[in-house]
Design a protein around this motif. Structure first.
Motif, PDB file in Angstrom:
ATOM      1  N   CYS A 108      32.204  38.584  28.733  1.00 25.33           N
ATOM      2  CA  CYS A 108      32.214  39.887  29.158  1.00 25.33           C
ATOM      3  C   CYS A 108      33.649  39.665  30.106  1.00 25.33           C
ATOM      4  CB  CYS A 108      31.133  40.701  29.851  1.00 25.33           C
ATOM      5  SG  CYS A 108      29.793  40.334  29.682  1.00 25.33           S
ATOM      6  N   VAL A 109      34.110  39.338  31.077  1.00 24.91           N
ATOM      7  CA  VAL A 109      35.062  39.249  31.764  1.00 24.91           C
ATOM      8  C   VAL A 109      36.387  39.456  31.602  1.00 24.91           C
ATOM      9  CG1 VAL A 109      36.515  37.114  33.471  1.00 24.91           C
ATOM     10  CG2 VAL A 109      34.174  38.247  33.383  1.00 24.91           C
ATOM     11  N   ALA A 110      36.129  38.451  30.074  1.00 25.48           N
ATOM     12  CA  ALA A 110      37.734  37.953  28.868  1.00 25.48           C
ATOM     13  C   ALA A 110      37.909  39.924  28.525  1.00 25.48           C
ATOM     14  CB  ALA A 110      37.766  37.368  27.725  1.00 25.48           C
ATOM     15  N   ALA A 111      36.997  40.733  28.302  1.00 29.52           N
ATOM     16  CA  ALA A 111      37.333  41.554  27.582  1.00 29.52           C
ATOM     17  C   ALA A 111      37.646  42.933  28.858  1.00 29.52           C
ATOM     18  CB  ALA A 111      35.619  41.984  27.440  1.00 29.52           C
ATOM     19  N   PHE A 112      36.995  42.627  29.938  1.00 27.61           N
ATOM     20  CA  PHE A 112      37.055  42.927  31.233  1.00 27.61           C
ATOM     21  C   PHE A 112      38.678  43.208  31.437  1.00 27.61           C
ATOM     22  CE2 PHE A 112      37.364  44.923  35.487  1.00 27.61           C
ATOM     23  CZ  PHE A 112      36.386  45.897  34.933  1.00 27.61           C
ATOM     24  N   THR A 113      39.074  41.791  31.662  1.00 23.97           N
ATOM     25  CA  THR A 113      40.475  41.756  31.952  1.00 23.97           C
ATOM     26  C   THR A 113      41.362  42.353  30.863  1.00 23.97           C
ATOM     27  OG1 THR A 113      40.379  39.279  31.997  1.00 23.97           O
ATOM     28  CG2 THR A 113      39.550  39.980  33.778  1.00 23.97           C
ATOM     29  N   LYS A 114      41.387  41.997  30.255  1.00 29.13           N
ATOM     30  CA  LYS A 114      42.391  42.684  28.840  1.00 29.13           C
ATOM     31  C   LYS A 114      42.605  42.970  28.689  1.00 29.13           C
ATOM     32  CE  LYS A 114      43.064  41.837  23.505  1.00 29.13           C
ATOM     33  NZ  LYS A 114      42.749  41.264  22.126  1.00 29.13           N
ATOM     34  N   GLU A 115      41.265  45.032  29.449  1.00 30.87           N
ATOM     35  CA  GLU A 115      41.586  45.612  29.291  1.00 30.87           C
ATOM     36  C   GLU A 115      42.427  46.455  30.730  1.00 30.87           C
ATOM     37  OE1 GLU A 115      39.183  50.240  28.728  1.00 30.87           O
ATOM     38  OE2 GLU A 115      38.173  48.099  28.475  1.00 30.87           O
ATOM     39  N   TYR A 116      41.601  46.019  32.113  1.00 29.50           N
ATOM     40  CA  TYR A 116      42.601  46.292  33.196  1.00 29.50           C
ATOM     41  C   TYR A 116      43.202  45.139  33.770  1.00 29.50           C
ATOM     42  CZ  TYR A 116      38.771  49.621  32.167  1.00 29.50           C
ATOM     43  OH  TYR A 116      37.874  50.541  31.737  1.00 29.50           O
ATOM     44  N   LYS A 117      44.338  45.080  32.952  1.00 32.74           N
ATOM     45  CA  LYS A 117      45.315  43.627  33.856  1.00 32.74           C
ATOM     46  C   LYS A 117      45.588  43.133  34.848  1.00 32.74           C
ATOM     47  CE  LYS A 117      47.310  44.264  28.855  1.00 32.74           C
ATOM     48  NZ  LYS A 117      46.423  43.069  28.076  1.00 32.74           N
ATOM     49  N   GLY A 118      45.013  44.259  35.812  1.00 29.01           N
ATOM     50  CA  GLY A 118      45.230  44.183  36.784  1.00 29.01           C
ATOM     51  C   GLY A 118      44.168  43.948  37.277  1.00 29.01           C
ATOM     52  N   VAL A 119      43.044  43.283  37.336  1.00 27.43           N
ATOM     53  CA  VAL A 119      42.332  43.026  37.779  1.00 27.43           C
ATOM     54  C   VAL A 119      41.582  41.155  38.141  1.00 27.43           C
ATOM     55  CG1 VAL A 119      39.142  42.774  37.757  1.00 27.43           C
ATOM     56  CG2 VAL A 119      40.751  44.822  37.239  1.00 27.43           C
ATOM     57  N   THR A 120      41.512  40.565  39.142  1.00 23.23           N
ATOM     58  CA  THR A 120      41.183  39.304  39.127  1.00 23.23           C
ATOM     59  C   THR A 120      39.746  39.305  39.633  1.00 23.23           C
ATOM     60  OG1 THR A 120      41.694  39.172  41.306  1.00 23.23           O
ATOM     61  CG2 THR A 120      43.867  38.969  40.837  1.00 23.23           C
ATOM     62  N   VAL A 121      39.295  38.005  38.561  1.00 20.04           N
ATOM     63  CA  VAL A 121      38.117  38.000  39.237  1.00 20.04           C
ATOM     64  C   VAL A 121      38.045  36.411  39.915  1.00 20.04           C
ATOM     65  CG1 VAL A 121      36.197  37.005  37.573  1.00 20.04           C
ATOM     66  CG2 VAL A 121      38.135  38.612  36.906  1.00 20.04           C
ATOM     67  N   ASP A 122      36.649  36.358  40.308  1.00 22.28           N
ATOM     68  CA  ASP A 122      36.611  35.001  41.210  1.00 22.28           C
ATOM     69  C   ASP A 122      35.239  34.419  40.796  1.00 22.28           C
ATOM     70  OD1 ASP A 122      36.280  32.722  43.080  1.00 22.28           O
ATOM     71  OD2 ASP A 122      36.027  34.055  44.680  1.00 22.28           O
ATOM     72  N   PHE A 123      34.985  33.583  40.020  1.00 14.28           N
ATOM     73  CA  PHE A 123      33.758  32.833  39.565  1.00 14.28           C
ATOM     74  C   PHE A 123      32.791  31.818  40.807  1.00 14.28           C
ATOM     75  CE2 PHE A 123      34.937  34.122  35.747  1.00 14.28           C
ATOM     76  CZ  PHE A 123      33.919  34.176  35.197  1.00 14.28           C
ATOM     77  N   ARG A 124      31.980  31.967  41.100  1.00 11.91           N
ATOM     78  CA  ARG A 124      31.394  31.146  41.574  1.00 11.91           C
ATOM     79  C   ARG A 124      29.943  30.907  41.209  1.00 11.91           C
ATOM     80  NH1 ARG A 124      32.265  34.063  47.785  1.00 11.91           N
ATOM     81  NH2 ARG A 124      34.729  34.327  47.398  1.00 11.91           N
ATOM     82  N   GLN A 125      29.063  29.523  41.759  1.00 12.26           N
ATOM     83  CA  GLN A 125      27.873  29.454  40.817  1.00 12.26           C
ATOM     84  C   GLN A 125      27.076  29.938  41.718  1.00 12.26           C
ATOM     85  OE1 GLN A 125      27.433  24.756  39.661  1.00 12.26           O
ATOM     86  NE2 GLN A 125      25.221  25.334  40.892  1.00 12.26           N
TER      87      GLN A 125
END
Length: 303
Positions: A108-125
């Motif tokens: 999901c994040v891969a598709a989202f950041t491909k469309e919205y290239k200015g977004v950064t994502v922080d993953f946490r457990q």
């Protein structure tokens, strides 16, 4: 003074032609003349000297030009940034994933950041012991987890994303070498290496329920707090494990086998949860992306 006046001033300064400046700014020549006149009145100086044949930028006009360019550039960037923020084009998402939620949110994040290239994502457990606080406490924008981990609360919403079947993860050179599937009875004499109940309570419960259904008393070799430790133990032939299919697919290959469990209806239903009071402008866009991948009928793993 407004940005239209400055844009027309810049065009005249660059072209030294009122007609060309009007064409570039999609206005009439008289409008350009009025804008320049208004600027000259505001600054109290002449910006251009004009004759029937020539337009010449004065020293005062030359002084104003770099400032005008800077102002217009800054305003344009500000408008773009605010528009992107409003539409979800830039910003940051903080996403919590329980220890077994990896493949689905990553897609999901891969598709989202491909469309919205200015977004950064922080993953946490995600801490299984305090999922309610994780969702509503503001530390995460979205949380991916087994549905049965979601506490009863009116403070958040959730979306069923997929159902992930359980499989046996085993060393390719181990006891199940050459097998295409494993019957529950095949696990009766095997040493199990599992994720600990405190880290993955829903997975642990599903495994124990399956074994009890087939009257199997498990021989648990070890219970680990990370998936990496489980995988290393399996590859070291310390035992076999039972994990969601999506997790097994990440390590299965020449050295590890991902084997379906025959005649056993096993699987974990997963959700994405978020606070009803979420204020991140990216939220609606990310939810829309996740819905494209979700199989909300619980019919199977969303591949």
């Amino acid at each position: 003074m407004d940005i239209n006046q400055l844009n027309c001033f810049i065009s005249v300064a660059q072209t030294l032609n009122f007609s060309e400046a009007a064409r570039r700014n999609f206005v009439s020549q008289s409008t350009v003349s009025r804008y320049i006149s208004d600027l000259e009145k505001e600054f109290g100086v002449q910006l251009f000297t004009r004759s029937h044949r020539d337009v010449v930028l004065t020293n005062e006009g030359k002084t104003l030009l770099p400032y005008a360019l800077e102002i217009v550039t800054t305003l344009t960037k500000a408008k773009k940034t605010i528009r992107q923020l409003r539409n979800g084009g830039t910003g940051k998402l903080t996403i919590g994933c329980d220890v077994t939620s990896m493949e689905f949110p990553s897609r999901c994040v891969a598709a989202f950041t491909k469309e919205y290239k200015g977004v950064t994502v922080d993953f946490r457990q995600l801490d299984a012991a305090d999922s309610n606080q994780a969702i509503t406490g503001g530390g995460f924008d979205f949380c991916f987890m087994p549905r049965d981990m979601v506490p009863e609360s009116s403070g958040f919403e959730s979306l069923v994303t997929h159902t992930d079947p359980l499989v046996v993860l085993a060393s390719a050179n181990g006891v199940f070498r050459g097998k295409k599937s494993v019957a529950p009875s095949d696990l009766a004499d095997q040493r199990l290496v599992l994720l600990s109940e405190s880290v993955a309570p829903i997975l642990y419960m599903e495994i124990m329920d399956m074994l009890r259904t087939f009257h199997i008393s498990p021989s648990i070799e070890a219970a680990y707090d990370s998936m990496m430790e489980v995988c290393v133990a399996v590859l070291s032939q310390m035992g076999v494990s039972v994990v969601p299919q999506s997790v097994a697919s990440l390590v299965a290959g020449k050295k590890a086998l991902s084997l379906p469990i025959a005649d056993a209806d096993t699987g974990i239903s997963y959700v994405m949860a978020w606070s009803k009071s979420i204020s991140n402008p990216l939220a609606k866009l990310f939810i829309a992306t996740v819905k494209k991948f979700a199989t909300d009928d619980d019919s199977g793993y969303g591949l």
